[in-house]
Design a protein around this motif. Structure first.
Motif, PDB file in Angstrom:
ATOM      1  N   ARG A 180      -4.721  -0.391  -0.741  1.00 34.71           N
ATOM      2  CA  ARG A 180      -3.406   0.094  -0.070  1.00 34.71           C
ATOM      3  C   ARG A 180      -2.249  -0.384  -0.900  1.00 34.71           C
ATOM      4  O   ARG A 180      -0.921   0.092  -0.962  1.00 34.71           O
ATOM      5  CB  ARG A 180      -3.590  -1.744   0.633  1.00 34.71           C
ATOM      6  CG  ARG A 180      -4.564  -1.434   1.825  1.00 34.71           C
ATOM      7  CD  ARG A 180      -4.469  -2.843   2.201  1.00 34.71           C
ATOM      8  NE  ARG A 180      -3.390  -3.290   3.439  1.00 34.71           N
ATOM      9  CZ  ARG A 180      -2.547  -4.267   3.181  1.00 34.71           C
ATOM     10  NH1 ARG A 180      -2.929  -4.623   1.594  1.00 34.71           N
ATOM     11  NH2 ARG A 180      -1.280  -4.157   4.295  1.00 34.71           N
ATOM     12  N   SER A 181      -2.590  -0.879  -2.192  1.00 34.54           N
ATOM     13  CA  SER A 181      -1.918  -0.771  -3.105  1.00 34.54           C
ATOM     14  C   SER A 181      -1.385   0.818  -3.725  1.00 34.54           C
ATOM     15  O   SER A 181       0.068   1.606  -3.879  1.00 34.54           O
ATOM     16  CB  SER A 181      -1.498  -1.402  -4.213  1.00 34.54           C
ATOM     17  OG  SER A 181      -3.087  -1.130  -4.989  1.00 34.54           O
ATOM     18  N   LYS A 203      -1.721   1.245   3.387  1.00 34.54           N
ATOM     19  CA  LYS A 203      -1.373  -0.366   3.585  1.00 34.54           C
ATOM     20  C   LYS A 203      -0.828  -0.132   5.290  1.00 34.54           C
ATOM     21  O   LYS A 203      -1.476  -0.989   5.670  1.00 34.54           O
ATOM     22  CB  LYS A 203       0.038  -0.214   2.923  1.00 34.54           C
ATOM     23  CG  LYS A 203       0.587  -1.586   2.633  1.00 34.54           C
ATOM     24  CD  LYS A 203       1.328  -1.716   2.061  1.00 34.54           C
ATOM     25  CE  LYS A 203       2.043  -3.033   1.786  1.00 34.54           C
ATOM     26  NZ  LYS A 203       2.934  -3.675   0.756  1.00 34.54           N
TER      27      LYS A 203
END
Length: 272
Positions: A180-181, A203
């Motif tokens: 997600r990051s 994300k």
């Protein structure tokens, strides 16, 4: 649990050892793999699937509280030792009902299966002891493909893995958070042909990571479908794999060039 307008649930079980250096059991004739995967279900269909499982258990009350675990059912041991005492006809009825439970449930089967000998042949000389644990490869591939499925349906997805140990659960949670990051950890040029999602897309699609025990009815069903998904990489005529394929339970059956979806990944197989 907060609900979103369109929400999917991905229940992931694992199969065999995640250690790339695991030595195969020479007495075991099965192929040597590691896999992560299971089933995707729409949150609105979760209760209906659980009802189907309850109905199966009600008919076969000998199951009692035993989890529906593929290994025990196939080998007629553990909570399913009683299967060995049934006539062949009744055994076939049980296995037939189990197959019907799976193919009549509104689920989609997805996994990543890594062929251990092929993985080592490809990466051992180059990376040695710095090779990834096989779960890093399998988790990222399976969850990214699930995320593509969620985005295709304008949905968000909760990912659940089976309870194991704190170290393993923390490791998989870190894979999820990094997706997600940072996006996927694979070499960009090598993975470009798969049109990987960006961290922004991941994300957007991935809502939550969670852990479920084997008491979860959907996690039990994930266990049941993962084994034939693995077997299909080695034998497309495997009876249980064919049941999933012929009844359009595999995500593979929904993939087209236009929608960009991708089904089960058989990684480092001889033909991969």
């Amino acid at each position: 649990m907060q609900k979103h307008k369109n929400e999917l649930l991905f229940y992931m079980d694992d199969s065999e050892s995640r250690d790339p250096d695991r030595k195969p059991d020479l007495q075991n004739k099965e192929p040597d793999w590691f896999a992560l995967g299971g089933l995707i279900v729409d949150v609105t269909q979760k209760a209906a699937v659980e009802d189907r499982i309850d109905n199966f258990r009600a008919k076969w009350d000998q199951v009692g509280e035993a989890p529906l675990r593929s290994y025990n059912i196939r080998n007629r041991n553990g909570g399913f030792g009683w299967l060995g005492g049934l006539t062949k006809e009744i055994q076939n009825e049980f296995y037939g009902d189990l197959t019907q439970l799976i193919i009549e449930s509104p689920i989609v089967v997805l996994a990543c299966v890594v062929h251990r000998p092929g993985y080592n042949a490809r990466y051992l000389a180059q990376y040695g002891q710095r090779r990834w644990s096989l779960c890093k490869t399998a988790f990222n591939i399976a969850v990214e493909r699930a995320a593509k499925f969620a985005l295709h349906h304008e949905a968000r997805m909760r990912v659940f893995v089976e309870r194991s140990d704190i170290k393993t659960e923390s490791r998989m949670k870190s894979y999820f958070d990094d997706m997600r990051s940072k996006g996927l950890p694979f070499n960009e040029s090598n993975s470009a042909k798969y049109r990987p999602l960006t961290n922004v897309q991941l994300k957007s699609a991935l809502l939550e990571f969670g852990v479920r025990t084997k008491s979860s009815k959907l996690m039990q069903l994930a266990d049941l479908v993962l084994w034939p998904a693995c077997r299909g990489g080695y034998d497309t005529n495997d009876r249980n794999y064919k049941a999933l394929k012929d009844n359009h339970k595999l995500l593979d059956m929904l993939c087209t060039e236009e929608n960009g979806l991708q089904g089960i990944k058989y990684s480092c197989f001889p033909t991969a």
